[in-house]
Design an enzyme around this catalytic site. Structure first.
Site, mmCIF file in Angstrom:
data_model
loop_
_atom_site.group_PDB
_atom_site.id
_atom_site.type_symbol
_atom_site.label_atom_id
_atom_site.label_comp_id
_atom_site.label_asym_id
_atom_site.label_seq_id
_atom_site.Cartn_x
_atom_site.Cartn_y
_atom_site.Cartn_z
ATOM 1 N N GLN A 186 0.714 -1.403 -0.156
ATOM 2 C CA GLN A 186 -0.013 -0.173 0.045
ATOM 3 C C GLN A 186 0.750 1.353 -0.115
ATOM 4 O O GLN A 186 0.330 2.495 -0.079
ATOM 5 C CB GLN A 186 -0.938 -0.216 1.277
ATOM 6 C CG GLN A 186 -1.872 -1.184 1.260
ATOM 7 C CD GLN A 186 -2.550 -1.346 2.689
ATOM 8 O OE1 GLN A 186 -2.208 -0.801 3.752
ATOM 9 N NE2 GLN A 186 -3.289 -2.259 2.864
ATOM 10 N N TYR B 29 -10.111 -10.829 9.462
ATOM 11 C CA TYR B 29 -10.414 -10.983 8.012
ATOM 12 C C TYR B 29 -10.710 -12.206 7.893
ATOM 13 O O TYR B 29 -11.609 -12.764 7.056
ATOM 14 C CB TYR B 29 -9.309 -10.813 7.332
ATOM 15 C CG TYR B 29 -8.848 -9.233 7.089
ATOM 16 C CD1 TYR B 29 -9.590 -8.512 6.455
ATOM 17 C CD2 TYR B 29 -7.946 -8.740 7.643
ATOM 18 C CE1 TYR B 29 -9.376 -7.139 6.312
ATOM 19 C CE2 TYR B 29 -7.425 -7.233 7.447
ATOM 20 C CZ TYR B 29 -8.080 -6.460 6.828
ATOM 21 O OH TYR B 29 -7.859 -5.283 6.770
ATOM 22 N N GLU C 183 -13.239 4.177 10.935
ATOM 23 C CA GLU C 183 -13.891 4.889 11.759
ATOM 24 C C GLU C 183 -13.751 6.329 11.164
ATOM 25 O O GLU C 183 -12.852 6.600 10.618
ATOM 26 C CB GLU C 183 -12.877 4.958 13.299
ATOM 27 C CG GLU C 183 -13.075 3.545 13.916
ATOM 28 C CD GLU C 183 -12.167 3.561 15.097
ATOM 29 O OE1 GLU C 183 -11.567 4.591 15.333
ATOM 30 O OE2 GLU C 183 -12.169 2.485 16.002
ATOM 31 N N TYR D 32 -6.991 6.746 20.585
ATOM 32 C CA TYR D 32 -7.931 6.079 19.585
ATOM 33 C C TYR D 32 -8.293 4.786 19.666
ATOM 34 O O TYR D 32 -9.097 4.346 18.775
ATOM 35 C CB TYR D 32 -8.060 6.909 18.254
ATOM 36 C CG TYR D 32 -8.494 8.451 18.649
ATOM 37 C CD1 TYR D 32 -9.498 8.695 18.584
ATOM 38 C CD2 TYR D 32 -7.441 9.153 18.991
ATOM 39 C CE1 TYR D 32 -10.063 10.075 18.798
ATOM 40 C CE2 TYR D 32 -7.800 10.613 19.262
ATOM 41 C CZ TYR D 32 -9.206 11.153 19.008
ATOM 42 O OH TYR D 32 -9.405 12.219 19.528
ATOM 43 N N HIS E 47 -0.284 -0.131 5.745
ATOM 44 C CA HIS E 47 -0.716 0.785 6.635
ATOM 45 C C HIS E 47 0.447 1.850 6.770
ATOM 46 O O HIS E 47 1.359 1.867 7.808
ATOM 47 C CB HIS E 47 -0.741 0.017 8.137
ATOM 48 C CG HIS E 47 -1.857 -0.850 7.991
ATOM 49 N ND1 HIS E 47 -2.136 -1.752 9.059
ATOM 50 C CD2 HIS E 47 -2.877 -1.127 6.945
ATOM 51 C CE1 HIS E 47 -3.128 -2.470 8.858
ATOM 52 N NE2 HIS E 47 -3.426 -2.196 7.411
#
Ligand code: HEC
Length: 496
Positions: free
Chosen positions: A206, A388, A367, A377, A276
């Protein structure tokens, strides 16, 4: 067209009231006895679909359609509402004995019970999509709840876009686009020109070249900020880095100059993990920037204030640390503003100066958070998600003694939250101040209205046109969307 996915103001979670008044001397009904007999301890380890199939489907239906033992369908928009999350959880845990549903709190863990709520959300989302379809234009016009718009193509496929990640505008009005494999483009008339000399990034999973953010005072100072995956010195893996530089034109070609480092991660944080990277950059207009990193696949580091994983940072525009940042003790990264984030790929300051993020949950539980100084958080201590592979993960609610901020909205199932902006400018006065959130796997752009920290309404504006990587309100007030698969830039233009 009928407005969809509309939520009423979020109410505080209510506990299901169980008036347990068993008839006939407190013996369980036949259905309850049969159910208990069919809930062996071995079920503790199986996946959630199977838990549902074996314990719930004979009453609630294999798809949640109801019908058995007098149950009603769960597949309505009214029931597909986050304000019922706690009520559903409590109903499963404590049962609805007066209606013939036993309590599962004795045989299932809280994580399994929450997993069943997620399973019901997945069933609901599928059924409601089948029933309602996607927003569709009539004679080219989409009629959303408050405004009508057309979808126009700004940059078509095959024009040099390769996994476009972010868009912004230079002060002269020209659009900048990052391609994740590592090119920065300027839209110059009909041409896309590649900016030469930008820093080398590495596209792992990613990661790659990610955000581009033009300084609000660019006309005067020329600064353009970039976030990207910097290759590790060893050549193995990478980590999110932020720089700024200027774009100079030489013989009609753009060139990157005057580069300065704004955020340099420590050597230990470079990893081969392809997940991430976070990476959105936001200016507060008062000399500071916020930007995000993801957990880089190392969940627990999101709670570690000495490590750059899973954080939102605040620094001065030149990368130095503001003196009023919250974590100033030895062993803490002084640039950290908030923590416990899994992967923030949407970040924006709204018109009232509130900072919002969108971040990915694993399976379920993306979120929308109101990001506040120094707050936690929750990742990975609490989560609205399951794993998953369809096994239980966590429960969403903080436990006694945990000081964790809950999201204002959670997407169940996930949309792959990516791209977030606030509506301003002349094109859509009806949406002024609303948040626009994109989704990769969800292929959606949602409009979200929040007032006083509470969700007022949410509707899906577009769905199914491609994976939404970025959503940005342009200088003209139109809503620009960077799509992947197919790689295109489209915009929502008002239709009146
Ligand atoms: C013996 C039949 C029966 C079984 C088995 C059963 N339920 Fe129920 N459940 C009901 C009834 C009846 C209600 C009352 C609401 C209704 O009319 O659907 C209910 C209510 C609920 C509610 C609250 C719905 C609402 O609208 O507020 C949830 C959530 C729920 N059940 C989930 C489950 C799950 C998950 C399982 C399996 C672990 C399960 N139930 C097993 C009969 C059953």
């Amino acid at each position: 067209m009928k407005a969809r996915w509309l939520w009423l103001p979020a109410l505080p979670f209510t506990l299901a009231v169980c008036s347990f008044a068993p008839q006939g001397g407190g013996t369980a009904s036949g259905a309850q006895q049969a159910l208990r007999a069919s809930t062996p301890a071995s079920l503790q380890s199986v996946n959630i679909s199977r838990l549902y199939a074996e314990n719930c489907a004979h009453c609630h239906g294999d798809r949640g359609q109801g019908g058995g033992a007098g149950t009603r369908t769960l597949l309505t928009e009214e029931k597909f509402d986050q304000k019922l999350d706690r009520e559903f959880f409590d109903a499963i845990k404590d049962g609805r004995p007066e209606m013939g549903m036993e309590a599962f709190g004795g045989s299932l863990s809280d994580e399994q019970i929450w997993g069943l709520v997620v399973h019901i959300r997945e069933l609901q989302a599928r059924a409601l999509r089948e029933k309602n379809g996607s927003p569709r234009p009539v004679n080219g016009v989409y009629r959303s709840q408050r405004a009508a718009f057309r979808v126009e193509t700004v940059v078509g496929g095959g024009k040099g876009l390769r996994t476009p990640w972010a868009i912004d505008w230079l002060s002269d009005g020209r659009m900048l686009i990052t391609n994740r494999p590592g090119t920065l483009l300027v839209k110059d008339g009909d041409q896309l020109k590649e900016v030469q000399g930008i820093p080398r990034s590495v596209e792992i999973g990613q990661g790659g070249l990610m955000d581009v953010a033009v300084h609000p005072n660019h006309a005067k100072n020329g600064w353009v900020y970039l976030s990207y995956t910097e290759p590790a010195p060893s050549g193995n893996g990478g980590m999110t880095k932020v720089v700024r530089g200027k774009i100079e034109w030489q013989g009609g070609q753009p060139r990157w100059t005057s580069q300065q480092t704004i955020f340099q991660p420590d050597a230990a944080s470079y990893t081969r993990a392809g997940v991430h990277f976070g990476s959105r950059i936001v200016f507060d207009g008062k000399g500071r920037i916020y930007f995000s990193t993801g957990d880089r696949g190392q969940q627990d580091l999101a709670q570690d204030l000495s490590r750059p994983n899973g954080k939102i940072f605040r620094v001065n525009e030149d990368g130095t640390i503001p003196s009023d940042n919250p974590f100033r003790q030895a062993g803490q990264l002084a640039a950290v503003w908030s923590y416990g984030h899994r992967n923030t790929q949407g970040l924006v300051l709204d018109l009232e100066g509130n900072l919002w993020n969108t971040e990915h949950g694993p399976r379920g539980g993306d979120e929308l958070n109101l990001v506040q100084k120094g707050r936690n958080y929750g990742w990975p201590l609490v989560s609205f998600s399951i794993n998953y592979n369809d096994t239980p993960f966590r429960t969403p609610w903080p436990k006694e003694g945990q000081d964790i901020v809950m999201p204002v909205f959670r997407w169940l199932p996930s949309i792959g939250a990516c791209g977030l902006d606030v509506v301003r400018g002349p094109a859509f006065p009806e949406w002024r101040g609303d948040l626009l959130a994109g989704g990769l796997s969800g292929q959606n752009v949602d409009r979200i209205r929040v007032r006083g920290g509470q969700l007022i309404e949410r509707e899906e504006l577009i769905h199914g046109l491609g994976r939404v990587r970025d959503v940005v309100v342009g200088p003209d007030g139109m809503v620009y969307v960077a799509l992947n698969d197919p790689d295109t830039i489209i915009r929502l233009a008002p239709a009146r």
